[in-house]
Design a protein around this motif. Structure first.
Motif, PDB file in Angstrom:
ATOM      1  N   GLN A   1       0.827  -1.211   0.000  1.00  0.00           N
ATOM      2  CA  GLN A   1       0.000   0.000   0.000  1.00  0.00           C
ATOM      3  C   GLN A   1       0.859   1.259   0.000  1.00  0.00           C
ATOM      4  OE1 GLN A   1      -2.800   0.048   3.187  1.00  0.00           O
ATOM      5  NE2 GLN A   1      -3.937   1.792   2.397  1.00  0.00           N
ATOM      6  N   TYR A   2       1.952   1.230   0.827  1.00  0.00           N
ATOM      7  CA  TYR A   2       2.829   2.403   0.878  1.00  0.00           C
ATOM      8  C   TYR A   2       3.508   2.641  -0.464  1.00  0.00           C
ATOM      9  CZ  TYR A   2       6.828   5.338   2.080  1.00  0.00           C
ATOM     10  OH  TYR A   2       7.763   6.328   2.093  1.00  0.00           O
ATOM     11  N   ARG A   3       3.986   1.552  -1.093  1.00  0.00           N
ATOM     12  CA  ARG A   3       4.652   1.691  -2.388  1.00  0.00           C
ATOM     13  C   ARG A   3       3.695   2.206  -3.451  1.00  0.00           C
ATOM     14  NH1 ARG A   3       8.299  -3.858  -2.799  1.00  0.00           N
ATOM     15  NH2 ARG A   3       9.629  -3.440  -0.963  1.00  0.00           N
ATOM     16  N   ILE A   4       2.481   1.699  -3.405  1.00  0.00           N
ATOM     17  CA  ILE A   4       1.495   2.148  -4.403  1.00  0.00           C
ATOM     18  C   ILE A   4       1.204   3.629  -4.223  1.00  0.00           C
ATOM     19  CG2 ILE A   4      -0.895   1.875  -5.136  1.00  0.00           C
ATOM     20  CD1 ILE A   4      -0.662  -1.088  -4.460  1.00  0.00           C
ATOM     21  N   ALA A   5       1.074   4.057  -2.931  1.00  0.00           N
ATOM     22  CA  ALA A   5       0.812   5.479  -2.678  1.00  0.00           C
ATOM     23  C   ALA A   5       1.983   6.331  -3.140  1.00  0.00           C
ATOM     24  CB  ALA A   5       0.543   5.695  -1.194  1.00  0.00           C
ATOM     25  N   LEU A   6       3.244   5.840  -2.864  1.00  0.00           N
ATOM     26  CA  LEU A   6       4.422   6.579  -3.303  1.00  0.00           C
ATOM     27  C   LEU A   6       4.501   6.645  -4.826  1.00  0.00           C
ATOM     28  CD1 LEU A   6       7.040   7.994  -2.493  1.00  0.00           C
ATOM     29  CD2 LEU A   6       8.168   5.766  -2.474  1.00  0.00           C
ATOM     30  N   MET A   7       4.151   5.523  -5.485  1.00  0.00           N
ATOM     31  CA  MET A   7       4.183   5.499  -6.946  1.00  0.00           C
ATOM     32  C   MET A   7       3.171   6.482  -7.530  1.00  0.00           C
ATOM     33  SD  MET A   7       3.636   2.237  -9.452  1.00  0.00           S
ATOM     34  CE  MET A   7       1.945   2.034  -8.903  1.00  0.00           C
ATOM     35  N   LEU A   8       1.981   6.509  -6.932  1.00  0.00           N
ATOM     36  CA  LEU A   8       0.968   7.453  -7.411  1.00  0.00           C
ATOM     37  C   LEU A   8       1.413   8.891  -7.197  1.00  0.00           C
ATOM     38  CD1 LEU A   8      -2.292   5.663  -6.193  1.00  0.00           C
ATOM     39  CD2 LEU A   8      -1.392   5.771  -8.506  1.00  0.00           C
TER      40      LEU A   8
ATOM     41  N   ASN B   1       4.556   9.925  -7.123  1.00  0.00           N
ATOM     42  CA  ASN B   1       5.580  10.207  -8.136  1.00  0.00           C
ATOM     43  C   ASN B   1       4.958  10.475  -9.501  1.00  0.00           C
ATOM     44  OD1 ASN B   1       7.613   9.865  -6.256  1.00  0.00           O
ATOM     45  ND2 ASN B   1       7.829   7.666  -6.677  1.00  0.00           N
ATOM     46  N   ILE B   2       3.930   9.692  -9.809  1.00  0.00           N
ATOM     47  CA  ILE B   2       3.244   9.912 -11.090  1.00  0.00           C
ATOM     48  C   ILE B   2       2.632  11.300 -11.133  1.00  0.00           C
ATOM     49  CG2 ILE B   2       1.273   9.170 -12.475  1.00  0.00           C
ATOM     50  CD1 ILE B   2       1.881   6.313 -11.621  1.00  0.00           C
ATOM     51  N   SER B   3       2.046  11.716  -9.992  1.00  0.00           N
ATOM     52  CA  SER B   3       1.443  13.053  -9.946  1.00  0.00           C
ATOM     53  C   SER B   3       2.503  14.130 -10.129  1.00  0.00           C
ATOM     54  CB  SER B   3       0.701  13.234  -8.617  1.00  0.00           C
ATOM     55  OG  SER B   3       0.147  14.524  -8.526  1.00  0.00           O
TER      56      SER B   3
ATOM     57  N   THR C   1       5.452  13.784 -11.579  1.00  0.00           N
ATOM     58  CA  THR C   1       5.939  13.718 -12.964  1.00  0.00           C
ATOM     59  C   THR C   1       4.981  14.404 -13.918  1.00  0.00           C
ATOM     60  OG1 THR C   1       7.013  11.614 -12.447  1.00  0.00           O
ATOM     61  CG2 THR C   1       6.695  12.144 -14.774  1.00  0.00           C
ATOM     62  N   SER C   2       3.685  14.215 -13.674  1.00  0.00           N
ATOM     63  CA  SER C   2       2.691  14.878 -14.520  1.00  0.00           C
ATOM     64  C   SER C   2       2.779  16.385 -14.407  1.00  0.00           C
ATOM     65  CB  SER C   2       1.289  14.379 -14.126  1.00  0.00           C
ATOM     66  OG  SER C   2       0.296  15.030 -14.885  1.00  0.00           O
ATOM     67  N   ALA C   3       2.973  16.863 -13.152  1.00  0.00           N
ATOM     68  CA  ALA C   3       3.108  18.313 -12.968  1.00  0.00           C
ATOM     69  C   ALA C   3       4.363  18.836 -13.656  1.00  0.00           C
ATOM     70  CB  ALA C   3       3.131  18.641 -11.469  1.00  0.00           C
ATOM     71  N   GLN C   4       5.500  18.098 -13.499  1.00  0.00           N
ATOM     72  CA  GLN C   4       6.734  18.523 -14.170  1.00  0.00           C
ATOM     73  C   GLN C   4       6.596  18.499 -15.682  1.00  0.00           C
ATOM     74  OE1 GLN C   4       9.758  15.945 -12.634  1.00  0.00           O
ATOM     75  NE2 GLN C   4       9.744  16.862 -10.574  1.00  0.00           N
ATOM     76  N   LEU C   5       5.888  17.478 -16.176  1.00  0.00           N
ATOM     77  CA  LEU C   5       5.680  17.404 -17.617  1.00  0.00           C
ATOM     78  C   LEU C   5       4.854  18.584 -18.114  1.00  0.00           C
ATOM     79  CD1 LEU C   5       5.982  15.800 -20.235  1.00  0.00           C
ATOM     80  CD2 LEU C   5       3.944  14.516 -19.616  1.00  0.00           C
ATOM     81  N   THR C   6       3.879  18.977 -17.313  1.00  0.00           N
ATOM     82  CA  THR C   6       3.068  20.142 -17.690  1.00  0.00           C
ATOM     83  C   THR C   6       3.922  21.394 -17.731  1.00  0.00           C
ATOM     84  OG1 THR C   6       1.130  19.108 -16.674  1.00  0.00           O
ATOM     85  CG2 THR C   6       1.024  21.472 -17.093  1.00  0.00           C
ATOM     86  N   THR C   7       4.803  21.560 -16.698  1.00  0.00           N
ATOM     87  CA  THR C   7       5.697  22.730 -16.666  1.00  0.00           C
ATOM     88  C   THR C   7       6.637  22.721 -17.861  1.00  0.00           C
ATOM     89  OG1 THR C   7       5.585  22.685 -14.251  1.00  0.00           O
ATOM     90  CG2 THR C   7       7.350  23.973 -15.258  1.00  0.00           C
ATOM     91  N   THR C   8       7.168  21.532 -18.177  1.00  0.00           N
ATOM     92  CA  THR C   8       8.086  21.425 -19.322  1.00  0.00           C
ATOM     93  C   THR C   8       7.399  21.778 -20.627  1.00  0.00           C
ATOM     94  OG1 THR C   8       9.275  19.675 -18.144  1.00  0.00           O
ATOM     95  CG2 THR C   8       9.651  19.861 -20.515  1.00  0.00           C
ATOM     96  N   LEU C   9       6.180  21.313 -20.783  1.00  0.00           N
ATOM     97  CA  LEU C   9       5.445  21.643 -22.004  1.00  0.00           C
ATOM     98  C   LEU C   9       5.195  23.130 -22.112  1.00  0.00           C
ATOM     99  CD1 LEU C   9       2.851  18.710 -22.094  1.00  0.00           C
ATOM    100  CD2 LEU C   9       4.858  19.010 -23.541  1.00  0.00           C
ATOM    101  N   VAL C  10       4.908  23.767 -20.960  1.00  0.00           N
ATOM    102  CA  VAL C  10       4.710  25.226 -20.977  1.00  0.00           C
ATOM    103  C   VAL C  10       6.011  25.926 -21.372  1.00  0.00           C
ATOM    104  CG1 VAL C  10       4.176  27.222 -19.546  1.00  0.00           C
ATOM    105  CG2 VAL C  10       2.825  25.136 -19.326  1.00  0.00           C
ATOM    106  N   ALA C  11       7.156  25.424 -20.827  1.00  0.00           N
ATOM    107  CA  ALA C  11       8.442  26.029 -21.170  1.00  0.00           C
ATOM    108  C   ALA C  11       8.811  25.796 -22.633  1.00  0.00           C
ATOM    109  CB  ALA C  11       9.533  25.465 -20.247  1.00  0.00           C
TER     110      ALA C  11
END
Length: 310
Positions: free
Chosen positions: A188-195, A197-199, A201-211
């Motif tokens: 459960q802890y790993r799944i929460a950590l993975m989710l 990280n995914i969140s 990464t999604s935010a960073q990807l959004t920032t990168t696309l804006v840049a």
């Protein structure tokens, strides 16, 4: 006295006429027409199933007569003799069959005459007609239900045969579900950590696309500029440069010019190589005996003379 007898005769005649009219009326209500010509026929059945006198006799759905009497034949195995009054216009042949049938869903009985065609010798009045009894309603239902019952029995047999497999499958499914639940709880802890990280990464990807958006716009502008450039002129200019370069390379290959002579003249190559070797020897000697080439003294020639004596 005569007057009294005359009244009695009149009363008796009136009563006789009244009974006659009553009898005729009752028979008329039963469907018997005394004023029409008819023939009488009969058929023998083992069961009549509720058939009573006055029930109709039909030919192709048309009422052509009626049942007049039903008699039990005890000397013939308690068979039933059914008399029918048929319109004389209807000719019956020796192959005519009187079928006992049901009239609708209410269950009342009728007789259907199956009359053959091209009758050469019609039956005379009072003749016997071939009989046919319909199957009881329960027998008809049984015949119709027999295929369904067979299919149900086969289905139940197949279901019983596959019941154990279905039970094992459900048991395996329950075990698999329990294993999945335990696996989820353990990680459960790993799944929460993975989710998480995914969140991120999604935010960073959004920032990168804006840049990257200005860069993409610049690329789009460059692409538009290239598309608007006269490519034919550029290609011609490039072809001319390639031809000039090819001419220069031809001259070099033929030994023309300084570069051509350097590459093709072996004597020049040997001289340059000999000069390089001489310079290399000179530099080595200079490095090993620098005093042969460089003289420095604060006292001039005296110092040089003393060193020579030594």
């Amino acid at each position: 006295m005569n007057t009294l007898k005359s009244k009695e005769l009149k009363v008796g005649a009136m009563v006789l006429v009244a009974f006659s009219l009553l009898y005729v009326g009752l028979r008329f209500l039963k469907g018997i027409n005394f004023f029409s010509s008819s023939n009488t026929y009969y058929a023998v059945y083992t069961h009549v199933d509720g058939l009573i006198p006055s029930n109709p006799v039909l030919v192709n759905g048309l009422n052509v007569g009626m049942v007049t009497d039903i008699e039990i034949l005890q000397d013939q195995g308690n068979q039933l003799k059914v008399e029918m009054l048929i319109d004389r216009k209807v000719k019956l042949g020796p192959k005519t069959v009187a079928e006992l049938a049901s009239n609708g869903l209410l269950g009342s009985k009728i007789i259907k005459l199956n009359v053959e065609t091209n009758i050469s010798e019609p039956l005379e009045s009072g003749a016997k007609i071939l009989s046919q009894e319909e199957k009881p309603f329960t027998a008809v239902v049984a015949d119709q239900a027999a295929p369904i019952v067979d299919k149900l029995e086969k289905l139940l047999t197949d279901f019983q045969g596959s019941g154990a497999e279905a039970k094992n499958m459900m048991h395996s499914l329950a075990q698999t579900s329990a294993s999945v639940d335990s696996l989820v709880l353990a990680n459960q802890y790993r799944i929460a950590l993975m989710l998480s990280n995914i969140s991120q990464t999604s935010a960073q990807l959004t920032t990168t696309l804006v840049a990257l958006d200005p860069t993409l716009k610049n690329v789009e502008k460059i692409t538009a500029d290239v598309a608007s450039t006269d490519l034919s002129e550029t290609v011609d200019h490039l072809n001319n440069n390639l031809l000039a370069l090819q001419d220069i390379l031809g001259q070099v290959n033929n030994g023309e010019g300084n570069m051509g002579k350097l590459l093709k003249d072996e004597a020049l190559y040997e001289n340059i190589n000999h000069t390089v070797q001489s310079m290399d020897s000179l530099l080595m000697d200079l490095k090993e005996h620098p005093k042969r080439y460089v003289h420095f003294s604060m006292f001039g020639k005296k110092d040089k003379a003393e060193k020579e004596k030594k």
